[in-house]
Write an enzyme that holds these catalytic residues in place. Structure first.
Site, PDB file in Angstrom:
ATOM      1  N   TYR A  63      44.656  46.522  44.107  1.00 20.83           N
ATOM      2  CA  TYR A  63      44.409  45.089  44.244  1.00 20.83           C
ATOM      3  C   TYR A  63      43.305  44.691  43.271  1.00 20.83           C
ATOM      4  O   TYR A  63      42.130  44.885  43.514  1.00 20.83           O
ATOM      5  CB  TYR A  63      43.992  44.730  45.674  1.00 20.83           C
ATOM      6  N   LEU A 212      53.536  37.069  57.992  1.00 22.04           N
ATOM      7  CA  LEU A 212      53.876  35.661  58.223  1.00 22.04           C
ATOM      8  C   LEU A 212      55.166  35.266  57.523  1.00 22.04           C
ATOM      9  O   LEU A 212      55.614  34.126  57.628  1.00 22.04           O
ATOM     10  CB  LEU A 212      52.729  34.755  57.765  1.00 22.04           C
TER      11      LEU A 212
END
Length: 283
Positions: A63, A212
């Protein structure tokens, strides 16, 4: 005062964390490459998560690469949370994610992550993705050796199927599995529903990435929106509440670069869906 009221889970049978964690991928710049435009704001998000009772933070060496781990250290929270990081993916400036499970690379990367995070031991070290060019067992054995050497407290897997999980369990105690999973997609590309069943059987934590669904939950979107309206909540909050009630081993780690969104996510731990609502979304 909003606080994390989720149940707890014992990672590896002994590392107790609240089940709603924080995913630190979005602390980075666009495309998860480079630093964010405002590093102070990114550090503030992590700090606010800890203030709200979040004690499990998930990141990866890829990341940024390296940016997310560094910002977590600079936020000064590593003594207050269990930090999970990963190795096994290379990055480039085009934003590609390139599997790389060579054991020597993994052994090198754990040293890099330890330095970036400013810790002597990584709480949970996860194999980010199987590498088709490296035998899976050899990659997992490298993680097992790091645990034996005291550099890693617990070992996790990511993006694996049931057969790979079983193979890994013959090599090392697997504490967690992180796979794509949400109400609209319970299979991903690894048959995640079966993986979750196996995690429940073995007492392994299941960390759903993309929890989500990115707002694209197919036929579930309208149902979730209806429940959210009835609850005076957001669809994201209802989805997180669903994850927390769907399985006792599930550890959702919603990510955000916004304190406001972070607070909304943590507030989802105050929602208790009814059996009828769970049935509508899908038990």
């Amino acid at each position: 005062m909003i606080e994390n009221r989720s149940d707890t889970f014992d990672v590896g049978g002994e590392l107790t964390v609240h089940r709603l964690g924080f995913g630190a991928m979005r602390l980075c710049g666009e495309g998860i490459v480079g630093p964010p435009a405002d590093e102070g704001r990114a550090r503030a998000v992590v700090q606010r998560a800890v203030e709200l009772g979040v004690d499990f933070v998930d990141t990866a060496d890829s990341y940024g690469p390296g940016v997310s781990e560094r910002l977590i250290r600079e936020a000064g929270v590593t003594e207050d949370v269990a930090v999970a990081t990963k190795a096994g993916l290379l990055r480039n400036r085009d934003g590609d994610w390139l599997p790389h499970g060579d054991p020597d690379y993994i052994r090198n990367q754990v040293l890099v992550s330890l330095d970036r995070l400013g810790v002597d031991e990584i709480d949970l070290y996860q194999f980010h993705r199987p590498d088709p060019d490296t035998p899976f067992e050899e990659s997992v054995e490298a993680f097992a050796e790091l645990k034996d050497e005291g550099l890693v407290r617990h070992v996790g897997l990511s993006n694996v199927d049931v057969e790979q999980l079983e193979t890994a369990r013959d090599v090392v105690d697997v504490a967690t599995v992180q796979n794509e999973y949400n109400p609209g997609d319970r299979e991903g590309d690894r048959g995640s529903a079966r993986v979750l069943d196996a995690c429940e059987e073995y007492g392994i934590g299941f960390i759903p990435w993309f929890p989500l669904g990115g707002g694209e939950l197919d036929e579930k979107a309208d149902v979730i929106a209806d429940v959210a309206e009835e609850r005076d909540a957001t669809p994201e909050q209802v989805t997180l509440a669903w994850h927390l009630q769907h399985s006792p081993v599930t550890l959702p780690i919603p990510g955000t670069s916004s304190v406001e969104h972070l607070e909304e996510n943590v507030a989802a731990t105050e929602i208790r869906l009814t059996d009828e609502e769970l049935a509508r979304i899908g038990e």
